[in-house]
Scaffold this active site. Structure first.
Site, mmCIF file in Angstrom:
data_model
loop_
_atom_site.group_PDB
_atom_site.id
_atom_site.type_symbol
_atom_site.label_atom_id
_atom_site.label_comp_id
_atom_site.label_asym_id
_atom_site.label_seq_id
_atom_site.Cartn_x
_atom_site.Cartn_y
_atom_site.Cartn_z
ATOM 1 N N HIS A 1 0.866 -1.192 0.000
ATOM 2 C CA HIS A 1 0.000 0.000 0.000
ATOM 3 C C HIS A 1 0.896 1.233 0.000
ATOM 4 O O HIS A 1 1.285 1.752 1.052
ATOM 5 C CB HIS A 1 -0.940 -0.006 1.207
ATOM 6 C CG HIS A 1 -1.999 1.069 1.131
ATOM 7 N ND1 HIS A 1 -3.341 0.815 1.332
ATOM 8 C CD2 HIS A 1 -1.926 2.389 0.851
ATOM 9 C CE1 HIS A 1 -4.027 1.922 1.184
ATOM 10 N NE2 HIS A 1 -3.184 2.910 0.896
ATOM 11 N N HIS B 1 1.587 4.831 -2.403
ATOM 12 C CA HIS B 1 1.219 5.700 -3.530
ATOM 13 C C HIS B 1 2.490 6.327 -4.087
ATOM 14 O O HIS B 1 3.238 6.972 -3.340
ATOM 15 C CB HIS B 1 0.254 6.793 -3.071
ATOM 16 C CG HIS B 1 -1.046 6.245 -2.561
ATOM 17 N ND1 HIS B 1 -2.158 6.099 -3.366
ATOM 18 C CD2 HIS B 1 -1.414 5.791 -1.335
ATOM 19 C CE1 HIS B 1 -3.153 5.586 -2.652
ATOM 20 N NE2 HIS B 1 -2.731 5.387 -1.415
ATOM 21 N N ARG C 1 4.624 16.551 -14.419
ATOM 22 C CA ARG C 1 4.099 16.962 -15.726
ATOM 23 C C ARG C 1 4.593 16.082 -16.878
ATOM 24 O O ARG C 1 3.866 15.823 -17.815
ATOM 25 C CB ARG C 1 4.530 18.397 -16.029
ATOM 26 C CG ARG C 1 4.214 19.405 -14.953
ATOM 27 C CD ARG C 1 2.906 20.104 -15.222
ATOM 28 N NE ARG C 1 2.605 21.046 -14.168
ATOM 29 C CZ ARG C 1 2.953 22.337 -14.187
ATOM 30 N NH1 ARG C 1 3.597 22.819 -15.225
ATOM 31 N NH2 ARG C 1 2.628 23.124 -13.181
ATOM 32 N N GLY D 1 -10.089 7.920 -1.993
ATOM 33 C CA GLY D 1 -10.855 9.166 -1.945
ATOM 34 C C GLY D 1 -11.993 9.084 -0.940
ATOM 35 O O GLY D 1 -11.945 8.285 -0.004
ATOM 36 N N HIS E 1 -9.568 1.063 -0.989
ATOM 37 C CA HIS E 1 -9.486 1.754 0.294
ATOM 38 C C HIS E 1 -10.890 1.703 0.902
ATOM 39 O O HIS E 1 -11.851 2.111 0.251
ATOM 40 C CB HIS E 1 -9.117 3.227 0.109
ATOM 41 C CG HIS E 1 -7.687 3.487 -0.265
ATOM 42 N ND1 HIS E 1 -7.083 2.960 -1.373
ATOM 43 C CD2 HIS E 1 -6.748 4.266 0.343
ATOM 44 C CE1 HIS E 1 -5.829 3.388 -1.439
ATOM 45 N NE2 HIS E 1 -5.591 4.183 -0.410
ATOM 46 N N GLU F 1 -11.538 3.560 6.171
ATOM 47 C CA GLU F 1 -10.498 4.484 6.640
ATOM 48 C C GLU F 1 -11.169 5.648 7.380
ATOM 49 O O GLU F 1 -10.823 5.972 8.505
ATOM 50 C CB GLU F 1 -9.673 5.002 5.451
ATOM 51 C CG GLU F 1 -8.557 5.967 5.838
ATOM 52 C CD GLU F 1 -7.831 6.542 4.628
ATOM 53 O OE1 GLU F 1 -8.322 6.385 3.495
ATOM 54 O OE2 GLU F 1 -6.771 7.172 4.820
ATOM 55 N N ASP G 1 1.658 3.858 2.869
ATOM 56 C CA ASP G 1 0.701 4.765 2.233
ATOM 57 C C ASP G 1 1.424 5.891 1.469
ATOM 58 O O ASP G 1 1.642 5.763 0.269
ATOM 59 C CB ASP G 1 -0.264 5.333 3.284
ATOM 60 C CG ASP G 1 -1.632 5.681 2.711
ATOM 61 O OD1 ASP G 1 -1.852 5.429 1.520
ATOM 62 O OD2 ASP G 1 -2.479 6.202 3.467
HETATM 63 ZN ZN LIG Z 1 -3.735 4.932 0.442
#
Ligand SMILES: [Zn+2]
Length: 356
Positions: free
Chosen positions: A27, A29, A96, A195, A222, A225, A303
């Site tokens: 997990h 990101h 970008r 989200g 997710h 949470e 995370d």
């Molecule tokens: Zn997460």
């Protein structure tokens, strides 16, 4: 108690046992692995104004000013959830070009190697990239170049999980899943949603998840949470999620804990994240020990490690210092991390055997 500290204490050096223990990280990101020095570097490539949502950041938000390493550190030293979102946004608005993604992927792998992580499944916020109107394919080529170079130089294997945003709705998520299906032979192993759980209930994504599974992708979500156990039940029943991200609130429903334990459904636990975002008021209130003792297959993860001031070894250390996990129990958690992965059984076995 303020959520910034909440018992996390100061960083100390984790034991050599913890640092050397081979681990899988499930997990993580990509955007949350950008350290302050790298953010400053990205900022010099793309000077953009920072968002000004509260006074604290006015001093680092001069329009068009290039962020220094100190500015980036100040941004990561947020005190509330809005501050965290601003830090995340400051990173994503400076990602970008393919070269940016190549750089952050390579540096992420370099850091994973330092934690004795030998395998990782890494979320990419594809939903956010689409939302920004960026063309995804060239960026993915950058990520893949970073992955190939990183795997070669540091010996860490990596697969991608494409992440959609719950509150952007099912149509946006469908685009993310279509892209994951397109690229499933190029190290894209699964899909996820993150989200706002309240504004994007799992049932809205039922068909999309079923379609992804039919196409051979693995499923994680997710859930639990920021909302209660019903969100986890829904991820299991509506989405057929194979793994649960966070799953913090499972402890509020003994039948759910029993179900997770009986089915061996892995739960990705991210201690520092839960405390820094305020989902858990203090480290000692975290249910990790209760879930582990109830037989839930938990796997420890970071995370967004740079934004939560942590590392995977540090998370293991928190378990030892705050919850009395023995070295044997930490070894069990490292086993879990491989068993809970989306790798085929023979590859899991290979990792587990190589640890003996
Ligand atoms: Zn997460």
């Amino acid at each position: 108690m303020n959520s910034h500290d909440a018992g996390l204490g100061n960083l100390s050096e984790p034991s050599s046992f913890i640092r050397k223990l081979p681990k899988a990280e499930l997990h993580l990101h990509l955007e949350g692995t950008v350290d302050p020095a790298t953010l400053a570097e990205l900022s010099s490539r793309h000077p953009t104004p920072l968002p000004v949502l509260n006074n604290r950041y006015k001093d680092v938000s001069d329009s068009g000013r290039v962020l220094s390493v100190e500015d980036a550190r100040a941004l990561y030293d947020y005190k509330n959830f809005v501050g965290f979102l601003m830090a995340f946004k400051a990173v994503t608005e400076r990602l970008r070009d393919p070269e940016d993604y190549e750089l952050i992927t390579y540096r992420m792998i370099e850091k994973l190697a330092r934690e004795s992580v030998v395998y990782a499944e890494v979320y990419v916020s594809v939903g956010v990239i689409f939302w920004r109107g960026q063309e995804f394919d060239p960026l993915f080529e950058g990520m893949e170049r970073g992955r190939e170079r990183g795997e070669h130089d540091f010996g860490v294997k990596l697969n991608w999980i494409f992440d959609a945003v719950r509150h952007f709705g099912p149509e946006e998520a469908e685009k993310v899943v279509a892209k994951a299906i397109d690229l499933r032979r190029r190290n894209v192993i699964g899909i996820g949603i993150g989200g706002d759980e309240a504004r994007g209930p799992a049932k809205n994504f039922r068909e999309i998840y079923a379609h992804a599974a039919k196409q051979g992708l693995h499923l994680t979500a997710h859930a639990g949470e920021s909302t209660g156990p019903e969100s986890i039940w829904s991820a299991l029943r509506d989405l057929q999620a194979e793994r649960i991200g966070h799953g913090l609130r499972a402890v509020d429903d003994p039948a759910l804990v029993e179900h997770l334990a009986r089915t061996g459904t892995p739960v990705e636990i991210c201690l520092s994240s839960n405390v820094r975002t305020g989902c858990c008021r203090a480290i000692n209130e975290h249910p990790v020990r209760r879930l582990f003792d109830a037989g839930v297959r938990i796997t420890i993860a970071t995370d967004d490690p740079e934004m939560f001031g942590t590392s995977l070894s540090r998370e293991y250390e928190l378990l030892q210092n705050n919850f009395g996990f023995s070295d044997d129990e930490l070894s069990k958690l490292s086993d879990n991390s491989f068993e809970a992965s989306f790798l085929p059984p023979e590859e899991k076995e290979r990792y587990l055997r190589s640890r003996l």
